[in-house]
Design a protein around this motif. Structure first.
Motif, PDB file in Angstrom:
ATOM      1  N   THR A   8       0.269  -1.495   0.006  1.00 28.30           N
ATOM      2  CA  THR A   8       0.057   0.037   0.263  1.00 28.30           C
ATOM      3  C   THR A   8       0.799   1.440  -0.074  1.00 28.30           C
ATOM      4  N   SER A  13       0.115   4.043  -9.593  1.00 29.15           N
ATOM      5  CA  SER A  13      -0.501   4.503 -10.231  1.00 29.15           C
ATOM      6  C   SER A  13       0.278   5.421 -11.243  1.00 29.15           C
ATOM      7  N   THR A  39      -1.141  15.192  -1.562  1.00 26.59           N
ATOM      8  CA  THR A  39      -2.020  14.939  -2.267  1.00 26.59           C
ATOM      9  C   THR A  39      -3.171  13.984  -1.277  1.00 26.59           C
ATOM     10  N   SER A  40      -3.680  13.509  -2.015  1.00 21.91           N
ATOM     11  CA  SER A  40      -4.501  12.279  -1.031  1.00 21.91           C
ATOM     12  C   SER A  40      -5.118  11.312  -1.681  1.00 21.91           C
ATOM     13  N   PHE A  41      -4.480  10.023  -0.759  1.00 18.31           N
ATOM     14  CA  PHE A  41      -5.046   8.444  -1.213  1.00 18.31           C
ATOM     15  C   PHE A  41      -5.877   8.116  -0.128  1.00 18.31           C
ATOM     16  N   ASP A  42      -6.667   7.049  -1.003  1.00 19.66           N
ATOM     17  CA  ASP A  42      -7.802   6.216  -0.686  1.00 19.66           C
ATOM     18  C   ASP A  42      -7.867   5.235   0.843  1.00 19.66           C
ATOM     19  N   ASP A  43      -6.625   5.219   0.348  1.00 25.24           N
ATOM     20  CA  ASP A  43      -6.045   3.405   1.910  1.00 25.24           C
ATOM     21  C   ASP A  43      -5.410   5.082   3.170  1.00 25.24           C
ATOM     22  N   LYS A  48       3.294   7.468  -0.622  1.00 24.58           N
ATOM     23  CA  LYS A  48       3.699   6.848  -1.277  1.00 24.58           C
ATOM     24  C   LYS A  48       4.555   6.604  -2.561  1.00 24.58           C
ATOM     25  N   GLN A  89      -0.242  13.552   3.188  1.00 26.95           N
ATOM     26  CA  GLN A  89      -0.186  12.189   2.602  1.00 26.95           C
ATOM     27  C   GLN A  89       0.878  13.210   1.179  1.00 26.95           C
TER      28      GLN A  89
END
Length: 127
Positions: A8, A13, A39-43, A48, A89
């Motif tokens: 994760t 991407s 940025t922003s992540f869903d998890d 990342k 993030q």
């Protein structure tokens, strides 16, 4: 933040990588360069990260893969020291810009310098 480098936390991407190189900011500590974007992540991952080595300077995949392994290991060992208290993030791409082979001790030292420069840049953003 533990000292693992989970699936994760890996930057995969293609859209985010393209956005990273088009809109991202950069800091460097030769022979490493960090391109990053907030940025922003869903998890739940705070960061990342991905690594890359130029095919132009290292023709053999064996050499590129060795340097990428060393970079990932240096990042994995040092990330908890730097990113435990980071509120936002980020997406990172760490690039190896050198032209010659390197050992782990040097790459680890340069990774620490790179993370210091990144945190200094975040605490004192330029307009």
């Amino acid at each position: 933040m533990d000292q693992s480098f989970k699936k994760t936390e890996k930057l995969k991407s293609q859209k985010l990588i393209e956005k990273l190189f088009s809109d991202g900011k950069s800091v460097a500590a030769y022979p490493l360069r960090l391109v990053y974007i907030k940025t922003s992540f869903d998890d739940a991952a705070k960061i990342k990260a991905g690594v890359s080595v130029s095919k132009r300077h290292f023709k053999k995949a064996v050499d590129r893969n060795r340097i990428k392994r060393l970079m990932r290991e240096a990042y994995r060992l040092n990330k908890s020291k730097y990113f435990n208290n980071i509120p936002d993030q980020y997406a990172f791409m760490i690039l190896y810009t050198g032209k010659s082979d390197i050992d782990f001790k040097t790459i680890s030292k340069k990774m620490n310098t790179l993370m210091d420069v990144f945190l200094r840049e975040q605490s004192n953003p330029k307009p």
